[in-house]
Design a protein around this motif. Structure first.
Motif, PDB file in Angstrom:
ATOM      1  N   ASP A   6      70.319 -18.770  40.007  1.00  0.00           N
ATOM      2  CA  ASP A   6      69.251 -19.021  39.051  1.00  0.00           C
ATOM      3  C   ASP A   6      69.495 -18.157  37.825  1.00  0.00           C
ATOM      4  O   ASP A   6      69.498 -16.938  37.905  1.00  0.00           O
ATOM      5  N   PHE A   7      69.731 -18.787  36.686  1.00  0.00           N
ATOM      6  CA  PHE A   7      70.003 -18.071  35.451  1.00  0.00           C
ATOM      7  C   PHE A   7      68.807 -18.111  34.501  1.00  0.00           C
ATOM      8  O   PHE A   7      68.899 -17.644  33.378  1.00  0.00           O
ATOM      9  N   ALA A   8      67.702 -18.687  34.932  1.00  0.00           N
ATOM     10  CA  ALA A   8      66.538 -18.837  34.069  1.00  0.00           C
ATOM     11  C   ALA A   8      65.831 -17.500  33.868  1.00  0.00           C
ATOM     12  O   ALA A   8      65.917 -16.596  34.687  1.00  0.00           O
ATOM     13  N   SER A   9      65.120 -17.404  32.750  1.00  0.00           N
ATOM     14  CA  SER A   9      64.274 -16.254  32.471  1.00  0.00           C
ATOM     15  C   SER A   9      62.828 -16.628  32.789  1.00  0.00           C
ATOM     16  O   SER A   9      62.508 -17.801  32.990  1.00  0.00           O
ATOM     17  N   ALA A  10      61.964 -15.635  32.778  1.00  0.00           N
ATOM     18  CA  ALA A  10      60.555 -15.892  33.085  1.00  0.00           C
ATOM     19  C   ALA A  10      59.892 -16.741  31.999  1.00  0.00           C
ATOM     20  O   ALA A  10      59.053 -17.579  32.300  1.00  0.00           O
ATOM     21  N   THR A  11      60.271 -16.516  30.745  1.00  0.00           N
ATOM     22  CA  THR A  11      59.682 -17.269  29.641  1.00  0.00           C
ATOM     23  C   THR A  11      60.773 -17.686  28.668  1.00  0.00           C
ATOM     24  O   THR A  11      61.842 -17.075  28.607  1.00  0.00           O
ATOM     25  N   LEU A  12      60.489 -18.717  27.879  1.00  0.00           N
ATOM     26  CA  LEU A  12      61.448 -19.187  26.886  1.00  0.00           C
ATOM     27  C   LEU A  12      61.705 -18.143  25.800  1.00  0.00           C
ATOM     28  O   LEU A  12      62.867 -17.902  25.462  1.00  0.00           O
ATOM     29  N   PRO A  13      60.677 -17.486  25.239  1.00  0.00           N
ATOM     30  CA  PRO A  13      60.969 -16.459  24.226  1.00  0.00           C
ATOM     31  C   PRO A  13      61.856 -15.335  24.757  1.00  0.00           C
ATOM     32  O   PRO A  13      62.738 -14.847  24.042  1.00  0.00           O
ATOM     33  N   ARG A  14      61.663 -14.939  25.995  1.00  0.00           N
ATOM     34  CA  ARG A  14      62.502 -13.888  26.585  1.00  0.00           C
ATOM     35  C   ARG A  14      63.952 -14.365  26.692  1.00  0.00           C
ATOM     36  O   ARG A  14      64.886 -13.621  26.416  1.00  0.00           O
ATOM     37  N   HIS A  15      64.140 -15.615  27.072  1.00  0.00           N
ATOM     38  CA  HIS A  15      65.491 -16.146  27.205  1.00  0.00           C
ATOM     39  C   HIS A  15      66.177 -16.239  25.838  1.00  0.00           C
ATOM     40  O   HIS A  15      67.351 -15.896  25.700  1.00  0.00           O
ATOM     41  N   VAL A  16      65.446 -16.706  24.841  1.00  0.00           N
ATOM     42  CA  VAL A  16      66.014 -16.805  23.493  1.00  0.00           C
ATOM     43  C   VAL A  16      66.337 -15.413  22.945  1.00  0.00           C
ATOM     44  O   VAL A  16      67.371 -15.221  22.294  1.00  0.00           O
ATOM     45  N   LEU A  17      65.495 -14.435  23.233  1.00  0.00           N
ATOM     46  CA  LEU A  17      65.766 -13.059  22.800  1.00  0.00           C
ATOM     47  C   LEU A  17      67.039 -12.533  23.456  1.00  0.00           C
ATOM     48  O   LEU A  17      67.871 -11.913  22.794  1.00  0.00           O
ATOM     49  N   ARG A  18      67.213 -12.805  24.753  1.00  0.00           N
ATOM     50  CA  ARG A  18      68.444 -12.406  25.428  1.00  0.00           C
ATOM     51  C   ARG A  18      69.660 -13.052  24.777  1.00  0.00           C
ATOM     52  O   ARG A  18      70.707 -12.425  24.612  1.00  0.00           O
ATOM     53  N   GLY A  19      69.523 -14.312  24.390  1.00  0.00           N
ATOM     54  CA  GLY A  19      70.628 -15.007  23.720  1.00  0.00           C
ATOM     55  C   GLY A  19      70.937 -14.405  22.366  1.00  0.00           C
ATOM     56  O   GLY A  19      72.106 -14.236  22.007  1.00  0.00           O
ATOM     57  N   ALA A  20      69.904 -14.066  21.611  1.00  0.00           N
ATOM     58  CA  ALA A  20      70.111 -13.454  20.294  1.00  0.00           C
ATOM     59  C   ALA A  20      70.811 -12.107  20.420  1.00  0.00           C
ATOM     60  O   ALA A  20      71.738 -11.798  19.660  1.00  0.00           O
ATOM     61  N   VAL A  21      70.386 -11.307  21.391  1.00  0.00           N
ATOM     62  CA  VAL A  21      71.027 -10.007  21.619  1.00  0.00           C
ATOM     63  C   VAL A  21      72.469 -10.209  22.067  1.00  0.00           C
ATOM     64  O   VAL A  21      73.394  -9.559  21.565  1.00  0.00           O
ATOM     65  N   GLY A  22      72.683 -11.113  23.010  1.00  0.00           N
ATOM     66  CA  GLY A  22      74.022 -11.338  23.557  1.00  0.00           C
ATOM     67  C   GLY A  22      75.004 -11.877  22.533  1.00  0.00           C
ATOM     68  O   GLY A  22      76.088 -11.317  22.326  1.00  0.00           O
ATOM     69  N   ALA A  50      73.761  -9.094  28.384  1.00  0.00           N
ATOM     70  CA  ALA A  50      72.583  -9.842  27.925  1.00  0.00           C
ATOM     71  C   ALA A  50      72.708 -11.325  28.251  1.00  0.00           C
ATOM     72  O   ALA A  50      71.710 -11.985  28.559  1.00  0.00           O
ATOM     73  N   LEU A  51      73.936 -11.857  28.205  1.00  0.00           N
ATOM     74  CA  LEU A  51      74.143 -13.274  28.506  1.00  0.00           C
ATOM     75  C   LEU A  51      74.355 -13.530  29.996  1.00  0.00           C
ATOM     76  O   LEU A  51      74.615 -14.652  30.408  1.00  0.00           O
ATOM     77  N   ARG A  52      74.253 -12.486  30.802  1.00  0.00           N
ATOM     78  CA  ARG A  52      74.452 -12.558  32.259  1.00  0.00           C
ATOM     79  C   ARG A  52      75.847 -13.051  32.614  1.00  0.00           C
ATOM     80  O   ARG A  52      76.021 -13.880  33.516  1.00  0.00           O
ATOM     81  N   GLY A  53      76.827 -12.585  31.878  1.00  0.00           N
ATOM     82  CA  GLY A  53      78.205 -12.851  32.249  1.00  0.00           C
ATOM     83  C   GLY A  53      78.986 -13.730  31.297  1.00  0.00           C
ATOM     84  O   GLY A  53      80.141 -13.479  31.045  1.00  0.00           O
ATOM     85  N   CYS A  54      78.373 -14.759  30.777  1.00  0.00           N
ATOM     86  CA  CYS A  54      79.122 -15.656  29.890  1.00  0.00           C
ATOM     87  C   CYS A  54      78.139 -16.506  29.088  1.00  0.00           C
ATOM     88  O   CYS A  54      76.998 -16.697  29.489  1.00  0.00           O
ATOM     89  N   PRO A  55      78.595 -17.018  27.951  1.00  0.00           N
ATOM     90  CA  PRO A  55      77.715 -17.891  27.156  1.00  0.00           C
ATOM     91  C   PRO A  55      77.275 -19.141  27.922  1.00  0.00           C
ATOM     92  O   PRO A  55      76.159 -19.616  27.748  1.00  0.00           O
ATOM     93  N   TRP A  58      74.309 -18.395  30.064  1.00  0.00           N
ATOM     94  CA  TRP A  58      73.089 -18.346  29.258  1.00  0.00           C
ATOM     95  C   TRP A  58      72.593 -19.762  28.970  1.00  0.00           C
ATOM     96  O   TRP A  58      71.402 -20.039  29.037  1.00  0.00           O
ATOM     97  N   THR A  59      73.516 -20.674  28.656  1.00  0.00           N
ATOM     98  CA  THR A  59      73.142 -22.057  28.361  1.00  0.00           C
ATOM     99  C   THR A  59      72.532 -22.724  29.588  1.00  0.00           C
ATOM    100  O   THR A  59      71.520 -23.426  29.484  1.00  0.00           O
TER     101      THR A  59
END
Length: 87
Positions: A6-22, A50-55, A58-59
């Motif tokens: 499971d690569f999902a985050s708890a919320t969409l904003p949190r996931h997008v923030l992780r992507g921006a940082v990564g 931040a991307l949990r291993g690879c882009p 994250w996708t």
């Protein structure tokens, strides 16, 4: 609960923030290379963490985060179906 990763985050904003940082850290490490030299490569592990291993991970997590709670998989008599919850 499934036994698949499971690569999902708890919320969409949190996931997008992780992507921006990564992605920002990965891009920053390459773009800062001429200015600060190999020291900028220290940002690569930050980006990959931040991307949990690879882009692609994250996708996949983005798709899982978007579909969480909207899709249900049910299996009976050796046959599985994917249905929507009507949200």
């Amino acid at each position: 609960m499934t036994d698949t990763p499971d690569f999902a985050s708890a919320t969409l904003p949190r996931h997008v923030l992780r992507g921006a940082v990564g992605f920002g850290a990965l891009a920053g490490s390459v773009l800062a290379l001429p200015a600060v030299g190999p020291v900028s490569l220290l940002l690569v592990p930050v980006g990959l963490l931040a991307l949990r291993g690879c882009p692609m991970c994250w996708t996949i997590g983005l798709v899982q985060t978007l579909s969480r709670g909207r899709l249900r998989r049910s299996c009976a008599a050796g046959r599985c179906e994917l249905t929507t919850t009507g949200r």
